[in-house]
Every structure is written in C-alpha cells, then in structure tokens.
Design a protein around this motif. Structure first.
Motif, mmCIF file in Angstrom:
data_model
loop_
_atom_site.group_PDB
_atom_site.id
_atom_site.type_symbol
_atom_site.label_atom_id
_atom_site.label_comp_id
_atom_site.label_asym_id
_atom_site.label_seq_id
_atom_site.Cartn_x
_atom_site.Cartn_y
_atom_site.Cartn_z
ATOM 1 N N THR A 260 0.878 -1.302 -0.101
ATOM 2 C CA THR A 260 -0.169 0.219 0.008
ATOM 3 C C THR A 260 1.059 1.228 -0.121
ATOM 4 O O THR A 260 2.120 1.153 0.167
ATOM 5 C CB THR A 260 -0.794 0.014 1.150
ATOM 6 N N LYS A 261 0.264 2.310 -0.309
ATOM 7 C CA LYS A 261 0.962 3.661 -0.274
ATOM 8 C C LYS A 261 1.651 4.023 1.084
ATOM 9 O O LYS A 261 2.536 4.494 1.415
ATOM 10 C CB LYS A 261 0.313 4.668 -0.786
ATOM 11 N N THR A 262 0.523 3.791 2.066
ATOM 12 C CA THR A 262 0.911 3.815 3.516
ATOM 13 C C THR A 262 2.022 3.377 3.923
ATOM 14 O O THR A 262 3.087 3.741 4.470
ATOM 15 C CB THR A 262 -0.092 3.651 4.479
ATOM 16 N N ASP A 263 2.152 1.895 3.497
ATOM 17 C CA ASP A 263 3.036 0.949 3.805
ATOM 18 C C ASP A 263 4.435 1.364 3.189
ATOM 19 O O ASP A 263 5.667 1.435 3.707
ATOM 20 C CB ASP A 263 3.052 -0.399 3.140
ATOM 21 N N PHE A 264 4.404 1.814 1.850
ATOM 22 C CA PHE A 264 5.666 2.297 1.166
ATOM 23 C C PHE A 264 6.167 3.620 1.855
ATOM 24 O O PHE A 264 7.592 3.807 1.804
ATOM 25 C CB PHE A 264 5.342 2.893 -0.346
ATOM 26 N N HIS A 265 5.472 4.713 2.364
ATOM 27 C CA HIS A 265 5.758 5.677 3.137
ATOM 28 C C HIS A 265 6.076 5.294 4.719
ATOM 29 O O HIS A 265 6.386 6.266 5.395
ATOM 30 C CB HIS A 265 4.784 6.713 3.098
ATOM 31 N N SER A 266 6.130 4.308 5.013
ATOM 32 C CA SER A 266 6.313 3.900 6.356
ATOM 33 C C SER A 266 7.626 4.405 6.901
ATOM 34 O O SER A 266 8.744 4.332 6.170
ATOM 35 C CB SER A 266 6.033 2.128 6.630
ATOM 36 N N LYS A 267 7.645 4.658 8.343
ATOM 37 C CA LYS A 267 8.992 5.231 8.853
ATOM 38 C C LYS A 267 9.837 3.778 9.092
ATOM 39 O O LYS A 267 11.083 3.913 9.435
ATOM 40 C CB LYS A 267 8.856 5.931 9.965
ATOM 41 N N ALA A 268 9.567 2.620 8.908
ATOM 42 C CA ALA A 268 10.421 1.484 9.160
ATOM 43 C C ALA A 268 11.671 1.431 8.261
ATOM 44 O O ALA A 268 11.649 2.035 6.973
ATOM 45 C CB ALA A 268 9.600 0.268 8.621
#
Length: 230
Positions: free
Chosen positions: A60-68
C-alpha cells in the motif's frame, strides 16, 4: 499479520529467485542494527563471486511511506510492489533502487496456460537496480543468512512432526483460543473432540479411497487372468 497480498508477493518472489538460480530466505535480521530485510537472496556467480540481493515488499502507499527502516544493504536492492502501487510511487524511488512489479494471474490467463501454474501471479522488472558495495561485512551477512535458513528448516520440521510435538496442555490452550465457546464438559461444544473426529474422518475417507482403487485394480487383473488363461 501479513495480508493475503503480501503472502502472494512473497510466494511469487521466492519462485522468481529460485528460477534465476538464487537462494532466497525471508525476514533476515541484518548485522549492525540495519533492520530486517523482507527477502534476502544469495547467488554464486560463474566467476566465483557472490551476489546478494535485498527485496522490500510494499503493498500500500501507506506501507511504502512507512518510517520502518529499509534494509537495502545488498549488491542489488529492489522494491517489490503491486503494479498499481508502482505507477503511483514510481517518481519517489531512488535511482539506485530497482523495482519488480507484481500482477496476479487472471482467470483467462490461467485457462490458457499450457504449463502448471505454481504461483499466484508474476513479476516484471520495471526498473533495474544499480550495483552497490555491500552495506555490511559479508561474513556477518552470511552468518545471519545461515541462521535464517536454519529457522525455516526448523519450522518445516515442526510442521512435518505435526501435533505430536506439542503437550496436551499446550494443545488445550491453543484450542481454547481458537474456539470462543469451547467447554470441555459440554460435548456439543467440545472443539477438541470435534477436531479429533474430523481428523479421523479424513483419514478414514483417504484410506477408503485407497482401498477402492486397489479393489478396482484387483478386479481388472482378475478379469485379465480369466481372459488369458496360462
């Protein structure tokens, strides 16, 4: 918990690495606190050199932009993304990082397949990764890779051993967690008994099918002997 799409990407990527002569393993902890890479592959090249590739899976886009932390420490490093996500974030991917896009097989493509389909989808190289020096010492990376492979072997052996490896107490606790109305004193809602009954029924059915097949073969042999007396 991994989503269904994440598992599909993992399965397809694993097959992709194997087909290209690499040895992949998932969720490898990196040395020097460099995080955990989703999939790490090792390959011995014809010239005797080794090649390490790191793959980070995002769905997901949120996953892609995660701080991890991204554990891009290999010689070649890739994002593995569903195609629609790749189109959305393509301009945000660093120059040196490659991209494999994932698309599931549709029903029409599956129906037209002439060879057995062993993965839920396929990967396309949208962008090639650029070669980089390893971000950690190779001997440490090899050690972590081997330990992760051993973990997967251990998990496979546990699965092969089945329920025999667990104590009755642990099985009871796990069954209670999986069945809201479990009550050992009430036969109608005794999930353990239901589990055993279902297991035994499956075993009996499998044995019966085998017996039926053997009886069929026996009948054919008897018919052949009657038709061709010695």
């Amino acid at each position: 918990m991994k989503t269904k799409l994440t598992k599909q990407l993992e399965e397809t990527l694993y097959a992709y690495c194997m087909e290209n002569g690499a040895v992949p393993v998932e969720e490898v902890t990196m040395p020097d606190n460099r995080g955990i890479v989703d999939t790490l592959s090792y390959q011995q090249l014809p010239d005797g050199q080794t090649e390490w590739r790191c793959y980070e899976l995002k769905v997901t886009k949120t996953d892609f932009h995660s701080k991890a932390q991204l554990s891009f420490i290999g010689h070649y490093n890739y994002f593995v993304l569903p195609y629609d996500l790749y189109v959305t974030v393509a301009t945000e991917i660093p120059t040196e990082i490659g991209v494999l896009s994932y698309q599931p097989y549709d029903a029409i493509r599956l129906a037209q397949a002439t060879d057995p389909v062993t993965t839920p989808g396929y990967l396309t190289v949208e962008k090639k990764a650029r070669y980089q020096d390893l971000g950690v010492a190779e001997d440490l990376l090899t050690n972590h890779f081997i330990h992760s492979l051993n973990r997967e072997v251990y998990k496979a052996k546990q699965a092969e051993q089945g329920l025999g490896q667990f104590s009755s107490h642990r099985l009871y606790k796990e069954l209670k967690k999986r069945y809201q109305h479990y009550d050992i004193s009430t036969p109608e809602t005794n999930f353990y008994d239901q589990f055993i009954e279902d297991t035994q029924s499956s075993a009996v059915l499998a044995l019966q099918e085998e017996v039926d097949a053997l009886n069929h073969e026996l009948a054919e042999l008897q018919a052949q002997l009657r038709g061709n007396p010695s």
